[in-house]
Structure formats: structure tokens, C-alpha cells
Design a protein around this motif. Structure first.
Motif, PDB file in Angstrom:
ATOM      1  N   ARG A  82      30.995  58.841  31.904  1.00  5.08           N
ATOM      2  CA  ARG A  82      30.374  59.816  32.805  1.00  5.08           C
ATOM      3  C   ARG A  82      30.129  61.158  32.133  1.00  5.08           C
ATOM      4  O   ARG A  82      29.621  62.071  32.758  1.00  5.08           O
ATOM      5  CB  ARG A  82      31.244  60.014  34.057  1.00  5.08           C
ATOM      6  CG  ARG A  82      31.324  58.754  34.913  1.00  5.08           C
ATOM      7  CD  ARG A  82      32.239  58.928  36.122  1.00  5.08           C
ATOM      8  NE  ARG A  82      33.641  59.092  35.706  1.00  5.08           N
ATOM      9  CZ  ARG A  82      34.307  60.246  35.766  1.00  5.08           C
ATOM     10  NH1 ARG A  82      33.736  61.341  36.224  1.00  5.08           N
ATOM     11  NH2 ARG A  82      35.566  60.307  35.372  1.00  5.08           N
ATOM     12  N   GLU A  83      30.493  61.279  30.838  1.00  8.11           N
ATOM     13  CA  GLU A  83      30.323  62.541  30.113  1.00  8.11           C
ATOM     14  C   GLU A  83      29.097  62.483  29.211  1.00  8.11           C
ATOM     15  O   GLU A  83      28.858  61.482  28.563  1.00  8.11           O
ATOM     16  CB  GLU A  83      31.556  62.847  29.240  1.00  8.11           C
ATOM     17  CG  GLU A  83      32.851  62.999  30.009  1.00  8.11           C
ATOM     18  CD  GLU A  83      33.612  61.696  30.160  1.00  8.11           C
ATOM     19  OE1 GLU A  83      34.691  61.710  30.772  1.00  8.11           O
ATOM     20  OE2 GLU A  83      33.131  60.654  29.683  1.00  8.11           O
ATOM     21  N   SER A  87      22.944  69.258  22.815  1.00  4.06           N
ATOM     22  CA  SER A  87      22.816  69.952  21.534  1.00  4.06           C
ATOM     23  C   SER A  87      23.293  71.403  21.609  1.00  4.06           C
ATOM     24  O   SER A  87      23.653  71.983  20.599  1.00  4.06           O
ATOM     25  CB  SER A  87      21.366  69.903  21.054  1.00  4.06           C
ATOM     26  OG  SER A  87      20.521  70.490  22.023  1.00  4.06           O
ATOM     27  N   ASN A  88      23.330  71.993  22.810  1.00  3.01           N
ATOM     28  CA  ASN A  88      23.813  73.373  22.960  1.00  3.01           C
ATOM     29  C   ASN A  88      25.319  73.416  23.198  1.00  3.01           C
ATOM     30  O   ASN A  88      25.857  74.446  23.598  1.00  3.01           O
ATOM     31  CB  ASN A  88      23.072  74.090  24.089  1.00  3.01           C
ATOM     32  CG  ASN A  88      23.364  73.491  25.451  1.00  3.01           C
ATOM     33  OD1 ASN A  88      24.045  72.472  25.593  1.00  3.01           O
ATOM     34  ND2 ASN A  88      22.830  74.116  26.485  1.00  3.01           N
ATOM     35  N   ALA A  89      26.004  72.279  22.985  1.00  3.95           N
ATOM     36  CA  ALA A  89      27.461  72.126  23.082  1.00  3.95           C
ATOM     37  C   ALA A  89      27.964  71.932  24.503  1.00  3.95           C
ATOM     38  O   ALA A  89      29.150  71.695  24.700  1.00  3.95           O
ATOM     39  CB  ALA A  89      28.212  73.282  22.419  1.00  3.95           C
ATOM     40  N   SER A  90      27.085  72.028  25.505  1.00  6.95           N
ATOM     41  CA  SER A  90      27.519  71.848  26.889  1.00  6.95           C
ATOM     42  C   SER A  90      27.946  70.412  27.145  1.00  6.95           C
ATOM     43  O   SER A  90      27.449  69.486  26.511  1.00  6.95           O
ATOM     44  CB  SER A  90      26.397  72.229  27.853  1.00  6.95           C
ATOM     45  OG  SER A  90      26.061  73.591  27.677  1.00  6.95           O
ATOM     46  N   LEU A  91      28.882  70.256  28.084  1.00  6.28           N
ATOM     47  CA  LEU A  91      29.370  68.930  28.471  1.00  6.28           C
ATOM     48  C   LEU A  91      29.116  68.731  29.951  1.00  6.28           C
ATOM     49  O   LEU A  91      29.572  69.527  30.782  1.00  6.28           O
ATOM     50  CB  LEU A  91      30.870  68.795  28.177  1.00  6.28           C
ATOM     51  CG  LEU A  91      31.474  67.415  28.460  1.00  6.28           C
ATOM     52  CD1 LEU A  91      31.028  66.397  27.410  1.00  6.28           C
ATOM     53  CD2 LEU A  91      32.996  67.483  28.500  1.00  6.28           C
ATOM     54  N   LEU A  92      28.374  67.666  30.287  1.00  9.32           N
ATOM     55  CA  LEU A  92      28.116  67.308  31.681  1.00  9.32           C
ATOM     56  C   LEU A  92      29.080  66.205  32.075  1.00  9.32           C
ATOM     57  O   LEU A  92      29.215  65.206  31.368  1.00  9.32           O
ATOM     58  CB  LEU A  92      26.676  66.813  31.844  1.00  9.32           C
ATOM     59  CG  LEU A  92      26.302  66.292  33.245  1.00  9.32           C
ATOM     60  CD1 LEU A  92      26.260  67.413  34.264  1.00  9.32           C
ATOM     61  CD2 LEU A  92      24.965  65.563  33.195  1.00  9.32           C
ATOM     62  N   ILE A  93      29.778  66.407  33.197  1.00  9.65           N
ATOM     63  CA  ILE A  93      30.649  65.370  33.749  1.00  9.65           C
ATOM     64  C   ILE A  93      30.053  64.956  35.087  1.00  9.65           C
ATOM     65  O   ILE A  93      29.911  65.787  35.989  1.00  9.65           O
ATOM     66  CB  ILE A  93      32.094  65.864  33.929  1.00  9.65           C
ATOM     67  CG1 ILE A  93      32.631  66.417  32.596  1.00  9.65           C
ATOM     68  CG2 ILE A  93      32.986  64.743  34.446  1.00  9.65           C
ATOM     69  CD1 ILE A  93      33.921  67.187  32.733  1.00  9.65           C
ATOM     70  N   GLN A  94      29.681  63.702  35.198  1.00 12.43           N
ATOM     71  CA  GLN A  94      29.029  63.198  36.400  1.00 12.43           C
ATOM     72  C   GLN A  94      30.036  62.536  37.333  1.00 12.43           C
ATOM     73  O   GLN A  94      31.045  61.998  36.893  1.00 12.43           O
ATOM     74  CB  GLN A  94      27.930  62.205  36.026  1.00 12.43           C
ATOM     75  CG  GLN A  94      26.795  62.852  35.239  1.00 12.43           C
ATOM     76  CD  GLN A  94      25.789  61.827  34.761  1.00 12.43           C
ATOM     77  OE1 GLN A  94      26.039  61.067  33.847  1.00 12.43           O
ATOM     78  NE2 GLN A  94      24.631  61.811  35.408  1.00 12.43           N
ATOM     79  N   SER A  95      29.744  62.591  38.635  1.00 12.73           N
ATOM     80  CA  SER A  95      30.574  61.954  39.665  1.00 12.73           C
ATOM     81  C   SER A  95      32.051  62.301  39.466  1.00 12.73           C
ATOM     82  O   SER A  95      32.894  61.430  39.251  1.00 12.73           O
ATOM     83  CB  SER A  95      30.371  60.435  39.652  1.00 12.73           C
ATOM     84  OG  SER A  95      29.016  60.113  39.836  1.00 12.73           O
ATOM     85  N   VAL A  96      32.339  63.586  39.561  1.00 14.57           N
ATOM     86  CA  VAL A  96      33.679  64.117  39.300  1.00 14.57           C
ATOM     87  C   VAL A  96      34.718  63.476  40.227  1.00 14.57           C
ATOM     88  O   VAL A  96      34.461  63.267  41.410  1.00 14.57           O
ATOM     89  CB  VAL A  96      33.673  65.652  39.479  1.00 14.57           C
ATOM     90  CG1 VAL A  96      35.071  66.222  39.557  1.00 14.57           C
ATOM     91  CG2 VAL A  96      32.899  66.302  38.348  1.00 14.57           C
TER      92      VAL A  96
END
Length: 125
Positions: A82-83, A87-96
Motif C-alpha cells: 500500500r506504500e 521521486s520527490n521522496a514523498s511516501l504515499l500510504i493507501q487505505s490507512v
């Protein structure tokens, strides 16, 4: 299902000119929603990033990594599927979920320098 609230704690291995910060967007997110851990004030000459679950930078807690030169994304033992690292170093976590609460550490690898780490923390209340 209660909201997640982002309270960010920053820890440094080494001093730098501009302080890297991690911002959670949105700052409060309900279970099942997505949260983006946005990284600000990235240094120059970055070779890559490694995200860890928790504050310990070891293989067991390694989620995902990104190499800037090859744009390669690698996944570690803490990767849940889910992660997403950008490229800008951000991390998306889906369906927390509740299991996603706690600390997240980004290790920023600079070319020709010692690695630097910053920890962002968000907690489910």
C-alpha cells in the motif's frame, strides 16, 4: 473509526543548512483513507531515499527505496503493498489502518556525503 492525527517529531544524525521536515497530508485521516508523507527542504546531490517503519534504520523495518539515477524502486520486508515512494521522496500510504500508526523514518542518501536521516511521526488517536 477515529481520525489519524499527525504530530511530527524530527531527529537528526548530522547538522545541515536547511532542516528537512516531513509533513503529513492530510494532517488528520480516517481509517481506509490515504495519507501522503511529504518531504520538505531536500538537500542537493541526492543519490536516493530509503523509508523505514519506526525509528530503527535496519533491514527488518525497511519499506521501500528509490534511486534517483536509475529511477528504480525497491521493496523491503516492511512493504505492505500500500506504500508508494515518489521521486520527490514523498511516501504515499493507501487505505490507512491502525497498524500504520507510529513513526516513519526517511534516510536521505547524498552523493559523496554521509547519509542523513529524518524521522516523521504520526499517531492514531
Amino acid at each position: 473509526m477515529g481520525p489519524l492525527s499527525a504530530s511530527l517529531l524530527i531527529f537528526w544524525n548530522s547538522p545541515t543548512t536547511a532542516q528537512v521536515t516531513i509533513e503529513a497530508q492530510p494532517t488528520k485521516v480516517s481509517e481506509g483513507k490515504d495519507v501522503l508523507l511529504l518531504v520538505h527542504n531536500l538537500p542537493k546531490n541526492i543519490a536516493g531515499y530509503i523509508w523505514y517503519k519506526g525509528q530503527i534504520m535496519d533491514l527488518q523495518h525497511y519499506i521501500t527505496a528509490y534511486t534517483t539515477d536509475t529511477e528504480m524502486i525497491l521493496f523491503g520486508p516492511a512493504y505492505s503493498g500500500r506504500e508508494t515512494v515518489y521521486s520527490n521522496a514523498s511516501l504515499l500510504i493507501q487505505s490507512v489502518t491502525k497498524n500504520d500508526t507510529g513513526s516513519y523514518t526517511i534516510q536521505i542518501i547524498k552523493r559523496g556525503h554521509r547519509t542523513e536521516g529524518v524521522t516523521g511521526h504520526y499517531t492514531l488517536y
